[in-house]
Structure formats: C-alpha cells, structure tokens
Design a protein around this motif. Structure first.
Motif, PDB file in Angstrom:
ATOM      1  N   LYS A 198      48.766  69.074  12.541  1.00  0.00           N
ATOM      2  CA  LYS A 198      48.018  69.190  13.802  1.00  0.00           C
ATOM      3  C   LYS A 198      48.724  70.150  14.769  1.00  0.00           C
ATOM      4  N   PRO A 199      47.985  71.132  15.268  1.00  0.00           N
ATOM      5  CA  PRO A 199      48.599  72.030  16.265  1.00  0.00           C
ATOM      6  C   PRO A 199      48.915  71.251  17.550  1.00  0.00           C
ATOM      7  N   TRP A 200      49.598  71.912  18.493  1.00  0.00           N
ATOM      8  CA  TRP A 200      49.958  71.238  19.745  1.00  0.00           C
ATOM      9  C   TRP A 200      48.757  71.291  20.691  1.00  0.00           C
ATOM     10  N   VAL A 201      48.160  70.134  20.930  1.00  0.00           N
ATOM     11  CA  VAL A 201      46.951  70.082  21.760  1.00  0.00           C
ATOM     12  C   VAL A 201      47.234  70.504  23.205  1.00  0.00           C
ATOM     13  N   ALA A 202      48.485  70.402  23.617  1.00  0.00           N
ATOM     14  CA  ALA A 202      48.820  70.683  25.018  1.00  0.00           C
ATOM     15  C   ALA A 202      49.316  72.114  25.230  1.00  0.00           C
ATOM     16  N   TYR A 203      49.213  72.948  24.190  1.00  0.00           N
ATOM     17  CA  TYR A 203      49.729  74.321  24.301  1.00  0.00           C
ATOM     18  C   TYR A 203      49.004  75.114  25.403  1.00  0.00           C
ATOM     19  N   GLY A 204      47.674  75.063  25.393  1.00  0.00           N
ATOM     20  CA  GLY A 204      46.895  75.798  26.396  1.00  0.00           C
ATOM     21  C   GLY A 204      47.244  75.336  27.802  1.00  0.00           C
ATOM     22  N   GLN A 205      47.398  74.018  27.943  1.00  0.00           N
ATOM     23  CA  GLN A 205      47.726  73.463  29.259  1.00  0.00           C
ATOM     24  C   GLN A 205      49.121  73.919  29.705  1.00  0.00           C
ATOM     25  N   PHE A 206      50.052  73.978  28.756  1.00  0.00           N
ATOM     26  CA  PHE A 206      51.403  74.438  29.088  1.00  0.00           C
ATOM     27  C   PHE A 206      51.355  75.869  29.639  1.00  0.00           C
ATOM     28  N   CYS A 207      50.545  76.707  28.984  1.00  0.00           N
ATOM     29  CA  CYS A 207      50.449  78.107  29.432  1.00  0.00           C
ATOM     30  C   CYS A 207      49.818  78.190  30.821  1.00  0.00           C
ATOM     31  N   ARG A 208      48.807  77.378  31.076  1.00  0.00           N
ATOM     32  CA  ARG A 208      48.125  77.426  32.381  1.00  0.00           C
ATOM     33  C   ARG A 208      48.970  76.812  33.496  1.00  0.00           C
ATOM     34  N   SER A 265      52.312  59.751  27.792  1.00  0.00           N
ATOM     35  CA  SER A 265      51.974  61.118  27.364  1.00  0.00           C
ATOM     36  C   SER A 265      52.336  61.414  25.908  1.00  0.00           C
ATOM     37  N   PHE A 266      52.833  60.416  25.209  1.00  0.00           N
ATOM     38  CA  PHE A 266      53.301  60.674  23.842  1.00  0.00           C
ATOM     39  C   PHE A 266      52.322  60.098  22.823  1.00  0.00           C
ATOM     40  N   LYS A 295      50.977  64.742  24.212  1.00  0.00           N
ATOM     41  CA  LYS A 295      49.528  64.959  24.117  1.00  0.00           C
ATOM     42  C   LYS A 295      48.991  65.676  25.343  1.00  0.00           C
ATOM     43  N   ASP A 296      49.819  65.846  26.345  1.00  0.00           N
ATOM     44  CA  ASP A 296      49.481  66.750  27.445  1.00  0.00           C
ATOM     45  C   ASP A 296      50.775  67.331  28.016  1.00  0.00           C
ATOM     46  N   SER A 297      50.626  68.408  28.736  1.00  0.00           N
ATOM     47  CA  SER A 297      51.825  69.036  29.311  1.00  0.00           C
ATOM     48  C   SER A 297      51.507  69.437  30.741  1.00  0.00           C
ATOM     49  N   SER A 298      50.937  68.514  31.472  1.00  0.00           N
ATOM     50  CA  SER A 298      50.555  68.779  32.852  1.00  0.00           C
ATOM     51  C   SER A 298      51.798  68.876  33.734  1.00  0.00           C
ATOM     52  N   ALA A 299      51.810  69.870  34.615  1.00  0.00           N
ATOM     53  CA  ALA A 299      52.932  69.999  35.554  1.00  0.00           C
ATOM     54  C   ALA A 299      52.965  68.800  36.501  1.00  0.00           C
ATOM     55  N   TYR A 300      51.829  68.137  36.656  1.00  0.00           N
ATOM     56  CA  TYR A 300      51.756  66.979  37.557  1.00  0.00           C
ATOM     57  C   TYR A 300      52.415  65.740  36.934  1.00  0.00           C
ATOM     58  N   ASN A 301      52.772  65.836  35.653  1.00  0.00           N
ATOM     59  CA  ASN A 301      53.506  64.742  35.018  1.00  0.00           C
ATOM     60  C   ASN A 301      54.999  64.811  35.306  1.00  0.00           C
ATOM     61  N   ILE A 302      55.404  65.900  35.939  1.00  0.00           N
ATOM     62  CA  ILE A 302      56.826  66.075  36.245  1.00  0.00           C
ATOM     63  C   ILE A 302      57.061  65.851  37.742  1.00  0.00           C
ATOM     64  N   GLN A 303      58.105  65.106  38.040  1.00  0.00           N
ATOM     65  CA  GLN A 303      58.549  64.924  39.422  1.00  0.00           C
ATOM     66  C   GLN A 303      60.053  65.160  39.474  1.00  0.00           C
ATOM     67  N   TYR A 349      39.146  67.791  17.618  1.00  0.00           N
ATOM     68  CA  TYR A 349      40.466  67.389  18.099  1.00  0.00           C
ATOM     69  C   TYR A 349      40.353  66.617  19.416  1.00  0.00           C
ATOM     70  N   SER A 350      39.316  67.017  20.196  1.00  0.00           N
ATOM     71  CA  SER A 350      39.149  66.347  21.488  1.00  0.00           C
ATOM     72  C   SER A 350      38.819  64.879  21.293  1.00  0.00           C
ATOM     73  N   ALA A 351      38.165  64.604  20.179  1.00  0.00           N
ATOM     74  CA  ALA A 351      37.804  63.214  19.924  1.00  0.00           C
ATOM     75  C   ALA A 351      39.063  62.384  19.688  1.00  0.00           C
ATOM     76  N   ILE A 352      40.110  63.043  19.141  1.00  0.00           N
ATOM     77  CA  ILE A 352      41.359  62.330  18.882  1.00  0.00           C
ATOM     78  C   ILE A 352      42.192  62.311  20.166  1.00  0.00           C
ATOM     79  N   SER A 353      42.290  63.483  20.817  1.00  0.00           N
ATOM     80  CA  SER A 353      43.094  63.580  22.029  1.00  0.00           C
ATOM     81  C   SER A 353      42.182  63.625  23.236  1.00  0.00           C
ATOM     82  N   TYR A 354      42.661  63.071  24.351  1.00  0.00           N
ATOM     83  CA  TYR A 354      41.805  63.080  25.534  1.00  0.00           C
ATOM     84  C   TYR A 354      41.725  64.464  26.152  1.00  0.00           C
ATOM     85  N   LEU A 355      42.726  65.303  25.817  1.00  0.00           N
ATOM     86  CA  LEU A 355      42.764  66.657  26.352  1.00  0.00           C
ATOM     87  C   LEU A 355      42.033  67.593  25.405  1.00  0.00           C
ATOM     88  N   ASP A 356      41.180  68.475  25.936  1.00  0.00           N
ATOM     89  CA  ASP A 356      40.518  69.465  25.095  1.00  0.00           C
ATOM     90  C   ASP A 356      41.489  70.625  24.878  1.00  0.00           C
TER      91      ASP A 356
END
Lengths: 54, 456
Positions: free
Chosen positions: B143-153, B135-136, B114-122, A10-17
C-alpha cells in the motif's frame, strides 16, 4: 459508477482521500529514489565488477 | 458537562472532548486493532521516549459520551494550541521532520501514518509533538502512503514557497485549511526550482499528475509499492525537507535591538522593572505581544513561566525559535501574529481552528514598545486598545512611549501628525476605564513609562 468506486478504493479503507495523482507520482518517485538508493549501496560492487572486466 | 472539540470530527477512529476542564479522546471500536497494535508493538513507548507523541493514560470509559467507545484515553493537556500559519519557517520545518521521523518509526514497527496533517503537530515543551494518537494504522504490504499528498500540501509546499519565493507565503495556509494546493504552489515558484529534483518531483510533477488524473477513472489498487520503495520515498522526503534553507532576509524588526535608541542603562532598568512587575503580578502564564526575538519574554520563561511570544515579523519569530531550540528552552513558544489582524476562527462552521482570542487566555500580557505601533502606525484609538487588552488579560504590563521618543518620531516622519490624543494623560484616562494603575515607573535614561495595570 463502478469505476468511480474503483478510484475511491483506498479511500474506503482510509478516511483520507490519497488522490489518484498523488498515488501515481509517489510510486514514480519511490521507484526512482529506491533505484538510486540501491545503486548507492551496491556502488562499490558495481565499480569492482566493471574494473575486473577492463 | 461534555464539550466536543470542534476540530475533531473527520476521522471516524474517535474524537476529542472536554469534561470538567479536562481533555479526553475516545477511541472507537472501529479503531480497536490499530490502537492495540500501537500500544503493543512498542511504537507508543518509542515515540514517547523521543518526545514525538503526546503521552496519555487510559481511563474508565463509563463517562464516555458514545456507545461506540472502545477505550477512553486522557492525553496530556496542551495549554496553547497553535497553527502552521502562526509558525515560522523553522517551526514548520521541524514539524515536517517530526512527522517524517514518526512515519519512519511507525514503518519499522509495522504501522503507518494514515494522515500527515500539520494540525496534528503542536509544540510541547519547545518540541514538535504529534497530538493525534489515532493517526496510526497497520501497515499493509504494497500500500502506498495515503498521507503523501497531504504531507506535500501541509508541509513541503509551504516550506518551498517560503524558501524560494517569499517567507510570508505560509499565510496561504490560512486560506487553504487542507494545505496549499500544489498547482498553486507550482505556479508561484520560480522556474529554476524545476532543476531541483525534489521540488520538481514533489511539487511540479505532482501537481501535473494530479491534474492529469483528476477526471480519469483509474483502478488505483493495481498501483502497489514495496516497503523498500516506501522507505526510500520517506527518506527522500526527509532529505528534501532537510535541504531547505531560508535566505538571510533583513526585515523591519529582525535587527530591532541593535537599531533601537536604548542606552544600556535604560535597557537594564526596563528589564529590572519588567521582572519586578511580573513578580508583583504573580504571573503563571503570559503572552508577550510584540515580543520581537523574545529578550523580555525570557525574563518570564527563564523562571519557568509559560510564555507565548507573539510577533508580526517572521524573521524575529525565526530568530526567537532558533534561540529556543539551541538552548532547549521549554517554557517559551514563539508565534507569528499580526495583532491588527489576528488569526480568525477557521474551517467548517468557523469552528475548526480557534481564533486568537479563542485560545486559553493568559493571566498577564506584556506589551512593551507596542502602543505607538498600534496607535500611530495603525490609527487605533487608545479606547479600542484598552478594551482589547481588558478582554484578554487581568494583569497588563505596558510601556507608554511618548511623542518625542525617536521611535515615535520615526513613525511620524513620513505622515501627518493627526494624533492629538496621543499623550500620557489620554493613555491613562482610557486604560483607567478598565484597569487600576498598580505601579507606574519611569524608565531611566528615556522618556518612557512602564505600567503595571490590574483589571477592575
């Protein structure tokens, strides 16, 4: 090495792991909450079904 | 002259740069399809309508600095960039809810974050707003949500820690730039949180699963989830964040205005003086340092002057933010900041996140009832305080609180008075090295003096 690339597929598709653990737990949570949501939506139908069978 | 943004390098979809004082974002060829989908699907318009995404215009790409450029966009400029370790509980919560809302709208239009970084919000005009237009990505079925782990952190763990353990724990975000590690959050939370489904699942079990799979080779491609499952996950995250509440905590400053020694007359006279000094200074962008709940900040922001209201106390910042939200105030941004240890520059090469002094500096600083805390509570000599202010502003509205004032007496009650130099003459002498005294007025009904200083 191939297996390593599998993990990172998936990382290969998305830049985020997304992280393997995060993928697996989100699937488990999603299955659970989606099941709950389904039952909630169908709750009146389920109740109706059981009350008919009484 | 092109100046690359130091925090914009992780995503190969594009990057931010500055030219002639203007901000630009390059969209790379590799992001072409996703960018076109964002613009053509109606998602961009919908997000702009709801105030959830920073608006941009497309500009001529000839001035772009890279040949990978597909398009060049010019987003609306955000004057003051803030970070999640500078936000109060409700600001983090609203930023989290904005992220979830954006993801829901994106899914409805066939895209996903594709990411859910808090730094993307102002905070723009008082509202949490996504600033990363790239970010879209196109949603792929299964496909699961790749940014889920980041959202939790980035969001859920800090909020849960603040709500269930200690309101100050958002400061962990200063140490962990990609969000609070979930095993750390899990180990700090009270055992009772294991009986809360959302916290158990998204923090405790999540941390355990991460640990279990950290060294296992797994073909993650076989783990797929339907759109219905994904939507249910997003709904459950929204509900989990919505349920989080802050316990009422009494801190040092939360009750300051009720506990202070001001008479109504002195308070009103101080307000009049501050208003008059602001007008004389011709302030357009101010920082109120030690703003508490923002009573004096609003003398500026209510006139449309962009105001950043800093305070060290998380409850004061929380109260200030909730007031802004309730009254839909657009010109004031409450920020959590310890002036004796302000935000440093952080991240890769110490450049990704700006220091306190690295942000866009104000023309005017308000420093009301602050000097005694810096000089007496923190043993800072007037020379250092004066130098600090001279480095951040040309106009300074500062209140001198002398010994004998009940607030100063309170600070000296439990310690030896080693502050021989703490007197009005000493204050004027040191500040006069950097500033000219433009106005000096006694606050009626008190021993305090308000100054309007102009940098030499």
């Amino acid at each position: 090495m191939d297996k390593l690339f599998d993990i990172l597929n998936y990382s290969a598709i998305s830049y985020l792991d997304p992280g393997t653990g995060s993928l697996i737990i989100q699937l488990a949570i999603a299955t659970f909450v989606a099941g709950g949501a389904f039952i909630k939506i169908k709750w009146s139908a389920i109740k109706k079904y059981f009350s008919k069978n009484k | 002259m092109i100046d690359l943004d130091k925090g914009s390098f992780r995503d190969p979809s594009g990057f931010v740069f500055y030219k002639d004082g203007q901000i630009y974002r390059q969209v790379n060829e590799s992001y072409k399809d996703n960018y076109e989908l964002l613009m053509s699907s109606g998602l961009y318009d919908e997000l702009i309508k709801e105030g959830l995404l920073i608006p941009h215009t497309e500009v001529d790409s000839k001035s772009s600095c890279s040949n990978e450029c597909y398009k060049l966009i010019k987003p609306e400029m955000v004057n003051f960039i803030s970070y999640p370790y500078e936000w109060c509980f409700s600001q983090i919560k609203d930023a989290a809810l904005a992220t979830v809302r954006i993801q829901k709208l994106a899914l409805a239009r066939g895209m996903s974050l594709k990411d859910s970084s808090a730094y993307n919000i102002q905070f723009v005009n008082g509202k949490p707003t996504m600033i990363d237009t790239l970010s879209f990505e196109k949603y792929e079925e299964g496909k699961p949500w790749v940014a889920y782990g980041q959202f939790c952190r980035h969001f859920y763990a800090p909020l849960v820690l603040m709500a269930y353990k200690d309101i100050r724990l958002n400061q962990l975000l200063r140490c962990y730039i990609d969000g609070i590690p979930l095993d750390l959050a899990s180990s700090m939370l009270p055992g009772s949180t294991k009986f809360n489904f959302s916290i158990m699942a998204n923090i405790h079990l999540h941390a355990k699963t991460q640990a279990n799979y950290s060294d296992k080779a797994v073909d993650v491609k076989k783990y797929t989830m339907s759109k219905m499952q994904l939507s249910a996950l997003i709904d459950s995250l929204e509900s989990a964040v919505n349920k989080l509440k802050l316990d009422k905590v009494n801190t040092e400053w939360g009750d300051y205005y009720n506990a202070t020694n001001y008479s109504d007359d002195a308070f009103n006279h101080k307000k009049q003086l501050v208003e008059s000094f602001l007008q004389t200074a011709g302030s357009r962008y101010i920082w109120d340092l030690g703003a508490n709940t923002g009573v004096f900040s609003r003398l500026a922001s209510d006139k449309g002057i962009e105001t950043i209201a800093f305070d060290i106390d998380p409850i004061a910042v929380e109260k200030n933010y909730l007031h802004c939200k309730q009254n839909q105030e657009k010109s004031i941004l409450p920020i959590l900041m310890d002036l004796t240890n302000p935000s440093p520059s952080l991240g890769w090469s110490n450049e990704e996140r700006m220091s306190f002094k690295g942000r866009k500096l104000p023309d005017t600083v308000l420093a009301l009832a602050l000097i005694h805390h810096l000089a007496i509570s923190n043993n800072l000599p007037f020379s250092k305080i004066a130098k600090f202010f001279s480095e951040i502003c040309s106009s300074l509205i500062i209140e001198f609180v002398p010994k004998g004032d009940s607030q100063v007496n309170k600070l000296l009650a439990t310690r030896e008075d080693i502050f021989d130099q703490y007197h009005q003459e000493g204050f004027e002498k040191e500040f006069s090295k950097y500033y000219t005294i433009q106005q000096r007025e006694k606050i009626q009904g008190s021993d305090r003096t308000l100054y309007l200083l102009k940098r030499k």
